[in-house]
Enzyme design. Structure first.
Site, PDB file in Angstrom:
ATOM      1  N   SER A 195       0.843  -1.208   0.000  1.00 49.54           N
ATOM      2  CA  SER A 195       0.000   0.000   0.000  1.00 49.54           C
ATOM      3  C   SER A 195       0.872   1.250   0.000  1.00 49.54           C
ATOM      4  O   SER A 195       0.383   2.348  -0.242  1.00 49.54           O
ATOM      5  CB  SER A 195      -0.939   0.014   1.211  1.00 49.54           C
ATOM      6  N   ASP A 225       5.786  -6.743   2.521  1.00 42.83           N
ATOM      7  CA  ASP A 225       5.052  -7.322   1.388  1.00 42.83           C
ATOM      8  C   ASP A 225       5.960  -7.682   0.222  1.00 42.83           C
ATOM      9  O   ASP A 225       6.831  -6.889  -0.170  1.00 42.83           O
ATOM     10  CB  ASP A 225       4.020  -6.307   0.870  1.00 42.83           C
ATOM     11  N   GLU A 272       0.531 -12.559  -1.304  1.00 44.49           N
ATOM     12  CA  GLU A 272      -0.888 -12.661  -1.657  1.00 44.49           C
ATOM     13  C   GLU A 272      -1.166 -13.964  -2.399  1.00 44.49           C
ATOM     14  O   GLU A 272      -0.519 -14.263  -3.413  1.00 44.49           O
ATOM     15  CB  GLU A 272      -1.298 -11.464  -2.520  1.00 44.49           C
ATOM     16  N   GLU A 276      -8.556 -10.368   4.171  1.00 47.72           N
ATOM     17  CA  GLU A 276      -9.019  -9.014   3.819  1.00 47.72           C
ATOM     18  C   GLU A 276     -10.397  -9.068   3.154  1.00 47.72           C
ATOM     19  O   GLU A 276     -10.605  -9.807   2.177  1.00 47.72           O
ATOM     20  CB  GLU A 276      -7.998  -8.344   2.882  1.00 47.72           C
TER      21      GLU A 276
HETATM   22  O1  KIV Z   1      -0.445  -3.373   1.678  1.00 52.39           O
HETATM   23  C1  KIV Z   1      -1.114  -3.331   2.720  1.00 52.39           C
HETATM   24  O2  KIV Z   1      -1.179  -2.307   3.426  1.00 52.39           O
HETATM   25  C2  KIV Z   1      -1.812  -4.537   3.126  1.00 52.39           C
HETATM   26  C3  KIV Z   1      -2.801  -4.443   4.245  1.00 52.39           C
HETATM   27  C4  KIV Z   1      -3.972  -3.636   3.871  1.00 52.39           C
HETATM   28  C5  KIV Z   1      -3.194  -5.773   4.765  1.00 52.39           C
HETATM   29  O3  KIV Z   1      -1.602  -5.565   2.564  1.00 52.39           O
END
Ligand code: KIV
Length: 257
Positions: A43, A80, A111, A178
């Site tokens: 994000s 991530d 993911e 989510e």
């Molecule tokens: O990228 C992110 O902030 C996320 C969260 C919303 C779980 O994956």
């Protein structure tokens, strides 16, 4: 917090609080709070880089944000794996995950599980803890036809349930759920031996995650599942306007400055 604590918290019925962070200024603030763990989410693509989706996030960005956050905190950090980094083979995924751990992450978040079971198993076997991310996985938004709640039909719910079981089987230490129906998140949480961290998935998950700028009311993004704990936009704008006004009125700098 360590990977083991995620399961320990679940076993003891203690909830896990997670928040996103992308820079060392906020990391230093979070470090002084009771928040359990930090997510360097992709994000960052929207929050820090002004993009409209997570797709443009690159491994280099993720590693830089991870380093910056690590420089401000000793908390457990999950970073991530950005779009497609786990879909180009085991070697590429291992290189990317290695970069995130070398930048200071304790674990990576990926993911989806279907179609990349071997990659996930390999990372886990290589000493790279993996958090799965299921339900509305934003990297799949084109395939989903938009950022829509997932698992609404019986068939779709069964598929997410199956993917959650697979996440545990391949060795993930926890999973984000989510935007799925709350009863589905409850079922997964009850059936799973690993901790579930929800966002838009109800109160029965083992923990919750929110995007920092959303919960501080700084982003202007307020879907129903976000709670704003601060009116950040107004507070910051007021402070900046006061500064601008004091400069124009020659009030700042005063004697003390
Ligand atoms: O990228 C992110 O902030 C996320 C969260 C919303 C779980 O994956």
């Amino acid at each position: 917090m360590t990977t083991l604590d995620f399961s320990a918290y679940k076993r003891d019925g203690k909830k896990i609080s997670m928040i996103t962070c992308y820079d060392s200024t906020f990391a230093k603030i979070i470090d002084q709070t009771d928040i359990d763990t930090i997510l360097i989410g992709d994000s960052c693509s929207m929050v820090m880089h002004g993009e409209s989706t997570t797709i443009p996030a690159k491994i280099e960005w993720m590693a830089e944000h991870t380093r910056s956050v690590r420089n401000g905190t000793s908390k457990f950090i999950v970073a991530d794996m950005p779009f497609l980094t786990t879909r180009k083979g085991i070697d590429y995924a291992t290189d990317c995950a290695g970069k995130l751990l070398q930048a200071g992450a304790n674990a990576v978040k990926i993911e989806g599980v279907f179609g990349q079971e071997e990659v996930l198993r390999h990372l886990v076997m290589s000493g790279i803890p993996v958090m799965a991310h299921l339900g509305l996985t934003p990297q799949f938004y084109q395939a989903f036809g938009g950022h829509k709640m997932q698992g609404k039909t019986e068939q779709a719910a069964a598929k997410i349930m199956e993917e959650a079981k697979l996440a545990e089987e391949v060795g993930c230490f926890s999973m984000v759920l989510e935007c799925i129906p709350h009863d589905l998140a409850t079922k997964i949480t009850q059936a799973s031996g690993i901790a579930t961290i929800g966002i838009g998935a109800g109160v029965n998950c083992d923990g919750q995650v929110l995007v920092l700028q959303d919960m501080l009311g700084m982003s202007g993004f307020k879907p129903k599942f976000v709670k704003q704990y601060l009116q950040g936009l107004d507070l910051i704008k007021n402070a900046m306007n006061q500064y601008a006004h004091e400069v124009s009125e020659s009030v700042f700098p005063g004697e003390a400055n």
